[in-house]
Design a protein around this motif. Structure first.
Motif, PDB file in Angstrom:
ATOM      1  N   GLU A  64       0.635  -1.211   0.031  1.00 15.29           N
ATOM      2  CA  GLU A  64      -0.146   0.190   0.021  1.00 15.29           C
ATOM      3  C   GLU A  64       0.920   1.115   0.111  1.00 15.29           C
ATOM      4  O   GLU A  64       0.613   2.183  -0.637  1.00 15.29           O
ATOM      5  CB  GLU A  64      -1.007  -0.039   0.972  1.00 15.29           C
ATOM      6  CG  GLU A  64      -2.005  -1.088   1.206  1.00 15.29           C
ATOM      7  CD  GLU A  64      -2.974  -1.111  -0.296  1.00 15.29           C
ATOM      8  OE1 GLU A  64      -3.173   0.206  -0.667  1.00 15.29           O
ATOM      9  OE2 GLU A  64      -3.024  -2.035  -0.852  1.00 15.29           O
ATOM     10  N   ILE A  65       1.867   1.327   0.822  1.00 15.10           N
ATOM     11  CA  ILE A  65       2.714   2.599   0.751  1.00 15.10           C
ATOM     12  C   ILE A  65       3.640   2.576  -0.575  1.00 15.10           C
ATOM     13  O   ILE A  65       3.670   3.884  -1.055  1.00 15.10           O
ATOM     14  CB  ILE A  65       3.848   2.306   1.978  1.00 15.10           C
ATOM     15  CG1 ILE A  65       2.984   2.814   3.245  1.00 15.10           C
ATOM     16  CG2 ILE A  65       4.895   3.503   1.980  1.00 15.10           C
ATOM     17  CD1 ILE A  65       3.981   2.528   4.493  1.00 15.10           C
ATOM     18  N   VAL A  66       3.942   1.418  -1.137  1.00 13.67           N
ATOM     19  CA  VAL A  66       4.362   1.745  -2.542  1.00 13.67           C
ATOM     20  C   VAL A  66       3.619   2.320  -3.431  1.00 13.67           C
ATOM     21  O   VAL A  66       3.971   3.074  -4.373  1.00 13.67           O
ATOM     22  CB  VAL A  66       5.161   0.563  -2.927  1.00 13.67           C
ATOM     23  CG1 VAL A  66       5.679   0.367  -4.410  1.00 13.67           C
ATOM     24  CG2 VAL A  66       6.483   0.031  -2.068  1.00 13.67           C
TER      25      VAL A  66
ATOM     26  N   LEU B 161       2.192   9.552  -5.809  1.00  9.54           N
ATOM     27  CA  LEU B 161       2.755  10.858  -5.195  1.00  9.54           C
ATOM     28  C   LEU B 161       3.791  11.005  -6.416  1.00  9.54           C
ATOM     29  O   LEU B 161       3.962  12.192  -6.690  1.00  9.54           O
ATOM     30  CB  LEU B 161       2.922  10.860  -3.989  1.00  9.54           C
ATOM     31  CG  LEU B 161       3.257  12.387  -3.328  1.00  9.54           C
ATOM     32  CD1 LEU B 161       2.379  13.275  -3.464  1.00  9.54           C
ATOM     33  CD2 LEU B 161       3.816  11.952  -1.845  1.00  9.54           C
ATOM     34  N   GLN B 162       4.716  10.244  -6.549  1.00 12.50           N
ATOM     35  CA  GLN B 162       5.799  10.416  -7.397  1.00 12.50           C
ATOM     36  C   GLN B 162       5.513  10.785  -8.862  1.00 12.50           C
ATOM     37  O   GLN B 162       5.904  11.612  -9.793  1.00 12.50           O
ATOM     38  CB  GLN B 162       6.781   9.236  -7.659  1.00 12.50           C
ATOM     39  CG  GLN B 162       7.701   9.112  -6.341  1.00 12.50           C
ATOM     40  CD  GLN B 162       8.554   7.934  -6.270  1.00 12.50           C
ATOM     41  OE1 GLN B 162       8.622   7.030  -7.210  1.00 12.50           O
ATOM     42  NE2 GLN B 162       9.881   8.285  -5.645  1.00 12.50           N
TER      43      GLN B 162
ATOM     44  N   ARG C 221       2.617  12.462  -9.547  1.00 11.49           N
ATOM     45  CA  ARG C 221       2.077  13.748  -9.270  1.00 11.49           C
ATOM     46  C   ARG C 221       3.176  14.865  -9.480  1.00 11.49           C
ATOM     47  O   ARG C 221       3.165  15.627  -9.922  1.00 11.49           O
ATOM     48  CB  ARG C 221       1.220  13.918  -8.159  1.00 11.49           C
ATOM     49  CG  ARG C 221      -0.020  13.297  -8.144  1.00 11.49           C
ATOM     50  CD  ARG C 221      -0.961  13.516  -6.853  1.00 11.49           C
ATOM     51  NE  ARG C 221      -2.146  12.744  -6.810  1.00 11.49           N
ATOM     52  CZ  ARG C 221      -2.761  12.202  -5.855  1.00 11.49           C
ATOM     53  NH1 ARG C 221      -2.111  12.598  -4.493  1.00 11.49           N
ATOM     54  NH2 ARG C 221      -3.652  11.515  -5.933  1.00 11.49           N
ATOM     55  N   VAL C 222       4.341  14.316  -8.648  1.00 14.03           N
ATOM     56  CA  VAL C 222       5.454  15.066  -8.703  1.00 14.03           C
ATOM     57  C   VAL C 222       6.152  15.389  -9.678  1.00 14.03           C
ATOM     58  O   VAL C 222       6.449  16.264 -10.609  1.00 14.03           O
ATOM     59  CB  VAL C 222       6.674  14.661  -7.743  1.00 14.03           C
ATOM     60  CG1 VAL C 222       7.825  15.430  -7.925  1.00 14.03           C
ATOM     61  CG2 VAL C 222       6.017  14.823  -6.259  1.00 14.03           C
ATOM     62  N   ARG C 223       6.250  14.555 -10.719  1.00 14.48           N
ATOM     63  CA  ARG C 223       6.918  14.312 -12.248  1.00 14.48           C
ATOM     64  C   ARG C 223       5.986  15.141 -13.057  1.00 14.48           C
ATOM     65  O   ARG C 223       6.497  15.928 -13.818  1.00 14.48           O
ATOM     66  CB  ARG C 223       6.804  12.823 -12.644  1.00 14.48           C
ATOM     67  CG  ARG C 223       7.243  12.683 -14.042  1.00 14.48           C
ATOM     68  CD  ARG C 223       7.480  11.199 -14.535  1.00 14.48           C
ATOM     69  NE  ARG C 223       5.930  10.685 -14.770  1.00 14.48           N
ATOM     70  CZ  ARG C 223       5.071  11.066 -15.754  1.00 14.48           C
ATOM     71  NH1 ARG C 223       5.611  11.797 -16.862  1.00 14.48           N
ATOM     72  NH2 ARG C 223       3.809  10.375 -15.785  1.00 14.48           N
ATOM     73  N   GLN C 224       4.583  14.969 -12.889  1.00 20.97           N
ATOM     74  CA  GLN C 224       3.836  15.773 -13.717  1.00 20.97           C
ATOM     75  C   GLN C 224       3.799  17.243 -13.392  1.00 20.97           C
ATOM     76  O   GLN C 224       3.769  18.200 -14.201  1.00 20.97           O
ATOM     77  CB  GLN C 224       2.218  15.214 -13.734  1.00 20.97           C
ATOM     78  CG  GLN C 224       2.033  13.912 -14.298  1.00 20.97           C
ATOM     79  CD  GLN C 224       0.536  13.536 -13.849  1.00 20.97           C
ATOM     80  OE1 GLN C 224      -0.165  14.167 -13.256  1.00 20.97           O
ATOM     81  NE2 GLN C 224       0.030  12.407 -14.511  1.00 20.97           N
TER      82      GLN C 224
ATOM     83  N   LEU D 145       6.276  12.578   0.314  1.00 19.93           N
ATOM     84  CA  LEU D 145       7.306  11.424  -0.105  1.00 19.93           C
ATOM     85  C   LEU D 145       8.183  10.917   0.776  1.00 19.93           C
ATOM     86  O   LEU D 145       8.338   9.888   0.975  1.00 19.93           O
ATOM     87  CB  LEU D 145       7.843  11.845  -1.471  1.00 19.93           C
ATOM     88  CG  LEU D 145       7.276  11.706  -2.621  1.00 19.93           C
ATOM     89  CD1 LEU D 145       8.082  12.334  -3.823  1.00 19.93           C
ATOM     90  CD2 LEU D 145       6.911  10.048  -3.075  1.00 19.93           C
ATOM     91  N   ASN D 146       8.964  11.880   1.493  1.00 17.96           N
ATOM     92  CA  ASN D 146       9.936  11.382   2.816  1.00 17.96           C
ATOM     93  C   ASN D 146       9.269  10.570   3.897  1.00 17.96           C
ATOM     94  O   ASN D 146       9.773   9.620   4.208  1.00 17.96           O
ATOM     95  CB  ASN D 146      10.884  12.511   2.989  1.00 17.96           C
ATOM     96  CG  ASN D 146      11.662  13.217   2.053  1.00 17.96           C
ATOM     97  OD1 ASN D 146      12.209  12.532   1.305  1.00 17.96           O
ATOM     98  ND2 ASN D 146      11.717  14.425   2.147  1.00 17.96           N
ATOM     99  N   ARG D 147       8.036  11.206   4.156  1.00 22.22           N
ATOM    100  CA  ARG D 147       7.115  10.512   5.355  1.00 22.22           C
ATOM    101  C   ARG D 147       7.098   9.041   4.878  1.00 22.22           C
ATOM    102  O   ARG D 147       7.209   8.172   5.344  1.00 22.22           O
ATOM    103  CB  ARG D 147       5.997  11.280   5.554  1.00 22.22           C
ATOM    104  CG  ARG D 147       5.296  10.708   6.669  1.00 22.22           C
ATOM    105  CD  ARG D 147       4.020  11.697   7.124  1.00 22.22           C
ATOM    106  NE  ARG D 147       3.144  11.924   5.983  1.00 22.22           N
ATOM    107  CZ  ARG D 147       2.394  10.962   5.669  1.00 22.22           C
ATOM    108  NH1 ARG D 147       1.982   9.786   6.256  1.00 22.22           N
ATOM    109  NH2 ARG D 147       1.487  11.209   4.655  1.00 22.22           N
ATOM    110  N   PHE D 148       6.573   8.943   3.604  1.00 23.71           N
ATOM    111  CA  PHE D 148       6.249   7.571   3.001  1.00 23.71           C
ATOM    112  C   PHE D 148       7.327   6.549   2.833  1.00 23.71           C
ATOM    113  O   PHE D 148       7.361   5.613   3.224  1.00 23.71           O
ATOM    114  CB  PHE D 148       5.423   7.775   1.662  1.00 23.71           C
ATOM    115  CG  PHE D 148       4.094   8.134   1.590  1.00 23.71           C
ATOM    116  CD1 PHE D 148       3.007   7.804   2.727  1.00 23.71           C
ATOM    117  CD2 PHE D 148       3.563   8.762   0.545  1.00 23.71           C
ATOM    118  CE1 PHE D 148       1.810   7.896   2.738  1.00 23.71           C
ATOM    119  CE2 PHE D 148       2.137   9.257   0.581  1.00 23.71           C
ATOM    120  CZ  PHE D 148       1.341   8.751   1.649  1.00 23.71           C
ATOM    121  N   GLY D 149       8.507   7.343   2.669  1.00 26.22           N
ATOM    122  CA  GLY D 149       9.712   6.531   2.629  1.00 26.22           C
ATOM    123  C   GLY D 149      10.339   6.084   3.857  1.00 26.22           C
ATOM    124  O   GLY D 149      10.690   4.888   4.018  1.00 26.22           O
ATOM    125  N   GLU D 150       9.942   6.887   4.798  1.00 25.11           N
ATOM    126  CA  GLU D 150      10.459   6.647   6.431  1.00 25.11           C
ATOM    127  C   GLU D 150       9.593   5.293   6.885  1.00 25.11           C
ATOM    128  O   GLU D 150       9.939   4.384   7.451  1.00 25.11           O
ATOM    129  CB  GLU D 150      10.397   7.554   7.184  1.00 25.11           C
ATOM    130  CG  GLU D 150      11.348   8.693   7.109  1.00 25.11           C
ATOM    131  CD  GLU D 150      11.225  10.084   7.680  1.00 25.11           C
ATOM    132  OE1 GLU D 150      10.364  10.196   8.623  1.00 25.11           O
ATOM    133  OE2 GLU D 150      11.988  10.982   7.480  1.00 25.11           O
TER     134      GLU D 150
END
Length: 171
Positions: free
Chosen positions: A19-21, A27-28, A30-33, A50-55
């Motif tokens: 789910e997090i991936v 989100l990535q 959206r950032v790319r767009q 993104l950083n929070r999800f990565g953590e």
């Protein structure tokens, strides 16, 4: 000591990682767009998310590693040679068939989602690198007398990373 093996907990951890991936992938994208469309509103918030999800993913990954290490210890105590780490699918062979299939399915799904995200990141990095090369080339053509060097407002040489650049032609 390691956490004891728990099938249900492992299913929860793998499902949460998936789910997090998926959230990171969305989100990535959206950032790319936003970068491609030069929409900078809320950009810092997206990066912080993104950083929070990565953590969160890193914490879950640590839990997953601990769980499978404990499964490996169980397998090791059942006659396997000590000191050798078994591959993931070999560890699953010692589990009941339905548990083995479910964990295998979840692990494959996690790998597929991760590879999908990696492909998006790789294509985005190619785009960013091409934009950087194009900007550098443009500046070299625009001001050949500078020899490819950029200068700050105060006259010192600027870094070539092009993180933030503003062209001011007023003298």
């Amino acid at each position: 000591m390691n956490e004891p093996w728990n099938y249900e907990h492992c299913v929860l951890v793998l499902s949460a990682e998936i789910e997090i991936v998926k959230k990171i992938f969305i989100l990535q994208d959206r950032v790319r767009q936003a970068v491609m469309g030069r929409e900078w509103a809320d950009f810092d918030e997206k990066l912080a998310e993104l950083n929070r999800f990565g953590e969160e993913f890193s914490l879950l990954e640590e839990k997953r590693e601990v769980l499978f290490a404990s499964l490996g210890e169980i397998e090791g105590s059942q006659g396997s040679s000590e000191g050798s780490e078994k591959p993931f699918y070999a560890l699953l062979m010692g589990l009941p068939l339905n548990e083995s299939r479910e964990l295998s399915r979840l692990y494959r799904e996690l790998k597929m989602e991760t590879l999908k995200m990696k492909a998006l990141n790789d294509s985005f990095l190619v785009f960013l690198n091409e934009a950087k090369v194009m900007a550098t080339t443009f500046l070299e053509v625009l001001h050949p007398e500078r020899g490819g060097k950029l200068y700050t407002r105060k006259g010192s040489m600027a870094a070539h990373d092009l993180k933030s650049i503003v062209i001011n032609n007023q003298f």
